[in-house]
Design an enzyme around this catalytic site. Sequence first.
Site: not given
Ligand SMILES: [Zn+2]
Length: 381
Positions: A79, A81, A111, A143-144, A168, A354
């Site tokens: 992803h 984002d 990530d 995706e987030e 991932e 995150h």
């Molecule tokens: Zn991710």
Amino acid sequence: MKRKIPPFMEIYKSLIKIPTISSTNKSIDQSNKNFIDLLSNYLSDLKFSIKIDQIPNTNKFNMLACMGTGCGGLLLSGHSDTVDFDENTWTKDPFILTESNNKFYGLGTVDMKGFFACILEVLSSINKKKIKKPIYILSTANEETDMSGAKYFIESNIIQPDCIIIGEPTSLELINAHKGHVSYSIEVIGRTGHSSNPDDGINSIEIMHHIIEYLIDFKKYLKKKYQHKKFSIPYPTVNLSSIHGGDAINRICSLCTLNFEIRPIPGLTLTQIEILIQEKLQSIILKWSSRIVIKKLFSAVPAFECSHKNNTLKKIETLCKLNSKTVNYCTEAPFFEKIAPTLILGPGSIAQAHQSDEYLDSFFIEPTKNILNKLLYQFCY
Ligand SMILES: [Zn+2]
């Protein structure tokens, strides 16, 4: 042979420099267009053909790059984002890739923009003339938040690779299954009145009390009925997350709201959950039909499993000398598995995703490049 794209670090820096924050908060949410354009430019310099699709009604884009023709092949996906960040808790600039103690710091380093930097590094030195099946690189949007990029890709897709790898951060462990996630809110709309006369109103808290009893039964039912031994928590979980109701002590409570989430294991679909909730709450819904409103919150993700019956899984386990495992977080895999066997395997640890001062441990770079090379030779040569 002259290198067609900049060195690894330069590429990695350029990917981190472009903010691509996805958020359900519109004032923070950003377009990923510049990132997709940059990635496309690198891949087109490597002679990939590029297809960029706008996700309907958004300023977000998916990119699919392809080299080689025919059917099958390998799709590497990530992803584009990142999540939002809290500048008070970051000690480094989230948009400047900073190398320190053998770690690469920055928002999205693990990530999962680091995966794209590794892919580009590997692709810069492959033998393009000997490719027999297509190599696809996919970068998705959102995706987030709601995974609308992956969902749109599946809807509009025309390709059928032999295998999809989502990079991932799995600490380079091979992941073949994860739980899903779905959340609901239940509103009970009673009728207010003075507390001195209970018959004057309908107390929503009392109705909610019964609903909670049914949901606790439902939770026990799921635990008993559905089991999957590969998960550390081997059954679907139900969490009653928050409850709000009432205002004044002398008033009959008119509105009570409960939010709860369910994490299904593979084998329990989102549709089954929907039906089961209706079934379990049927008697109370019949009694108070117009006063009970059930709504789905956020965007649900189904549980996912690429089973051992699948040859692709066995092939990759042998090739990478890895035994597949399960994880508890969600990915885009349940959408992608509709078009090809899908596995999750990527550099860095999910523990840093995150988080403030997010980083990718440089220890993962070389093994990731090795694995990508092996996968490319297995599926595309
Ligand atoms: Zn991710």
